[in-house]
Scaffold this motif. Structure first.
Motif, PDB file in Angstrom:
ATOM      1  N   SER A  40     -74.893 -17.566  -3.931  1.00  0.00           N
ATOM      2  CA  SER A  40     -74.060 -17.401  -2.732  1.00  0.00           C
ATOM      3  C   SER A  40     -74.324 -18.468  -1.682  1.00  0.00           C
ATOM      4  N   SER A  41     -75.160 -19.432  -1.998  1.00  0.00           N
ATOM      5  CA  SER A  41     -75.500 -20.484  -1.047  1.00  0.00           C
ATOM      6  C   SER A  41     -75.490 -21.832  -1.761  1.00  0.00           C
ATOM      7  N   ASN A  42     -75.285 -22.895  -0.983  1.00  0.00           N
ATOM      8  CA  ASN A  42     -75.331 -24.248  -1.538  1.00  0.00           C
ATOM      9  C   ASN A  42     -76.757 -24.717  -1.793  1.00  0.00           C
ATOM     10  N   GLU A  43     -77.740 -23.979  -1.299  1.00  0.00           N
ATOM     11  CA  GLU A  43     -79.144 -24.333  -1.522  1.00  0.00           C
ATOM     12  C   GLU A  43     -79.927 -23.050  -1.796  1.00  0.00           C
ATOM     13  N   VAL A  44     -80.403 -22.916  -3.043  1.00  0.00           N
ATOM     14  CA  VAL A  44     -81.116 -21.707  -3.458  1.00  0.00           C
ATOM     15  C   VAL A  44     -82.458 -22.117  -4.058  1.00  0.00           C
ATOM     16  N   ASN A  45     -83.542 -21.684  -3.407  1.00  0.00           N
ATOM     17  CA  ASN A  45     -84.883 -21.937  -3.933  1.00  0.00           C
ATOM     18  C   ASN A  45     -85.194 -20.941  -5.049  1.00  0.00           C
ATOM     19  N   VAL A  46     -85.673 -21.467  -6.158  1.00  0.00           N
ATOM     20  CA  VAL A  46     -86.098 -20.620  -7.270  1.00  0.00           C
ATOM     21  C   VAL A  46     -87.619 -20.708  -7.337  1.00  0.00           C
ATOM     22  N   ARG A  47     -88.274 -19.558  -7.253  1.00  0.00           N
ATOM     23  CA  ARG A  47     -89.737 -19.503  -7.159  1.00  0.00           C
ATOM     24  C   ARG A  47     -90.380 -19.010  -8.453  1.00  0.00           C
ATOM     25  N   GLN A  57     -90.031 -23.620  -7.793  1.00  0.00           N
ATOM     26  CA  GLN A  57     -89.955 -24.351  -9.056  1.00  0.00           C
ATOM     27  C   GLN A  57     -88.877 -25.418  -9.004  1.00  0.00           C
ATOM     28  N   TRP A  58     -87.708 -25.045  -8.519  1.00  0.00           N
ATOM     29  CA  TRP A  58     -86.599 -25.968  -8.367  1.00  0.00           C
ATOM     30  C   TRP A  58     -85.632 -25.383  -7.349  1.00  0.00           C
ATOM     31  N   VAL A  59     -84.613 -26.184  -6.991  1.00  0.00           N
ATOM     32  CA  VAL A  59     -83.618 -25.771  -6.006  1.00  0.00           C
ATOM     33  C   VAL A  59     -82.235 -25.981  -6.610  1.00  0.00           C
ATOM     34  N   TYR A  60     -81.412 -24.934  -6.595  1.00  0.00           N
ATOM     35  CA  TYR A  60     -80.012 -25.080  -6.981  1.00  0.00           C
ATOM     36  C   TYR A  60     -79.240 -25.596  -5.781  1.00  0.00           C
ATOM     37  N   LEU A  61     -78.304 -26.499  -6.030  1.00  0.00           N
ATOM     38  CA  LEU A  61     -77.500 -27.067  -4.961  1.00  0.00           C
ATOM     39  C   LEU A  61     -76.005 -26.843  -5.211  1.00  0.00           C
ATOM     40  N   ARG A  62     -75.651 -25.693  -5.775  1.00  0.00           N
ATOM     41  CA  ARG A  62     -74.257 -25.444  -6.125  1.00  0.00           C
ATOM     42  C   ARG A  62     -73.879 -23.981  -5.923  1.00  0.00           C
ATOM     43  N   ARG A  63     -73.221 -23.702  -4.823  1.00  0.00           N
ATOM     44  CA  ARG A  63     -72.714 -22.345  -4.559  1.00  0.00           C
ATOM     45  C   ARG A  63     -71.768 -21.949  -5.693  1.00  0.00           C
ATOM     46  N   GLY A  64     -71.869 -20.682  -6.106  1.00  0.00           N
ATOM     47  CA  GLY A  64     -70.967 -20.174  -7.128  1.00  0.00           C
ATOM     48  C   GLY A  64     -71.478 -20.313  -8.549  1.00  0.00           C
ATOM     49  N   TRP A  65     -72.609 -20.999  -8.748  1.00  0.00           N
ATOM     50  CA  TRP A  65     -73.127 -21.200 -10.097  1.00  0.00           C
ATOM     51  C   TRP A  65     -73.518 -19.857 -10.713  1.00  0.00           C
ATOM     52  N   PRO A  66     -73.087 -19.567 -11.949  1.00  0.00           N
ATOM     53  CA  PRO A  66     -73.429 -18.282 -12.563  1.00  0.00           C
ATOM     54  C   PRO A  66     -74.859 -18.259 -13.097  1.00  0.00           C
ATOM     55  N   VAL A  67     -75.525 -17.131 -12.896  1.00  0.00           N
ATOM     56  CA  VAL A  67     -76.868 -16.881 -13.430  1.00  0.00           C
ATOM     57  C   VAL A  67     -76.941 -15.412 -13.832  1.00  0.00           C
ATOM     58  N   LEU A  94     -77.796 -14.328  -3.701  1.00  0.00           N
ATOM     59  CA  LEU A  94     -76.948 -14.081  -4.864  1.00  0.00           C
ATOM     60  C   LEU A  94     -75.762 -13.218  -4.472  1.00  0.00           C
ATOM     61  N   SER A  95     -74.678 -13.392  -5.202  1.00  0.00           N
ATOM     62  CA  SER A  95     -73.447 -12.643  -4.961  1.00  0.00           C
ATOM     63  C   SER A  95     -73.027 -11.945  -6.251  1.00  0.00           C
ATOM     64  N   GLY A  96     -72.389 -10.802  -6.129  1.00  0.00           N
ATOM     65  CA  GLY A  96     -71.863 -10.096  -7.293  1.00  0.00           C
ATOM     66  C   GLY A  96     -70.592 -10.725  -7.835  1.00  0.00           C
ATOM     67  N   ARG A  97     -70.055 -11.724  -7.136  1.00  0.00           N
ATOM     68  CA  ARG A  97     -68.834 -12.399  -7.587  1.00  0.00           C
ATOM     69  C   ARG A  97     -69.079 -13.074  -8.934  1.00  0.00           C
ATOM     70  N   ARG A  98     -68.196 -12.870  -9.885  1.00  0.00           N
ATOM     71  CA  ARG A  98     -68.358 -13.428 -11.227  1.00  0.00           C
ATOM     72  C   ARG A  98     -67.728 -14.811 -11.309  1.00  0.00           C
ATOM     73  N   THR A  99     -68.503 -15.734 -11.821  1.00  0.00           N
ATOM     74  CA  THR A  99     -68.053 -17.104 -12.017  1.00  0.00           C
ATOM     75  C   THR A  99     -68.396 -17.538 -13.438  1.00  0.00           C
ATOM     76  N   LEU A 100     -67.994 -18.748 -13.789  1.00  0.00           N
ATOM     77  CA  LEU A 100     -68.241 -19.261 -15.132  1.00  0.00           C
ATOM     78  C   LEU A 100     -68.422 -20.768 -15.099  1.00  0.00           C
ATOM     79  N   VAL A 101     -69.043 -21.283 -16.162  1.00  0.00           N
ATOM     80  CA  VAL A 101     -69.184 -22.720 -16.370  1.00  0.00           C
ATOM     81  C   VAL A 101     -68.688 -23.023 -17.780  1.00  0.00           C
TER      82      VAL A 101
END
Length: 165
Positions: A40-47, A57-67, A94-101
């Motif tokens: 749900s954010s353009n910057e998400v820290n993963v610990r 551990q790393w940082v996601y830089l993409r809002r909407g990416w599915p996990v 995180l958001s409950g919105r469903r996305t895909l890649v």
């Protein structure tokens, strides 16, 4: 003797099948585990663990990416990404919105859930889209404002035979 027992225990544990993840619910939210969500954010820290005291551990830089959410602990959710990497994220990211890649190769998106229906767009690998609904085999998706139907096996973000309304 103690070391032999420990080694025997570890060997036995690796031979046992993993516990089924089907029909599990999260101890905090009561929602199914595993389940797909999106960032749900353009910057998400993963610990490395469930809390800010654990290193990033790393940082996601993409809002909407599915996990996938695979575990819960208080305000923290353990996720798994498209590459199979896991880590912990605060649930507010995180958001409950469903996305895909889109995966694999260029994929035809059809007007109707039928391979003989007209193609409305060609989706390249790595393209992010919204998941509207799935009938178990076909999913209605939206990419760049265009809607169409895509085989569920052609993207990451839905489970095999999953139905979404």
């Amino acid at each position: 003797m103690k070391r032999s027992i420990i080694v025997l225990f570890l060997v036995c544990m690796t031979l046992l099948p993993p516990p089924s993840m089907a029909n599990r619910t999260g101890p905090v939210t009561g929602l199914p585990l595993p389940r797909f969500v999106s960032l749900s954010s353009n910057e998400v820290n993963v610990r490395t663990g469930p809390g800010t005291r654990y290193p990033i551990q790393w940082v996601y830089l993409r809002r909407g990416w599915p996990v996938e959410v695979i575990e819960e602990y208080e305000l923290w959710l353990q996720i798994r990404d498209i590459d199979g990497d896991t880590g912990w994220v605060h649930r507010n990211l995180l958001s409950g919105r469903r996305t895909l890649v889109i995966t694999g190769e260029v994929r035809p998106v059809h007007e109707d859930p039928d391979e003989t229906s007209p193609v409305v767009l060609l989706a390249e690998p790595g393209v992010l889209g919204k998941l509207e609904e799935c009938n178990g085999r076909w999913c209605e998706i939206e990419i760049a404002g265009l809607k169409g139907w895509l085989l569920a096996s052609h993207f990451y973000g839905v489970y095999e035979n999953e139905k979404i309304r």
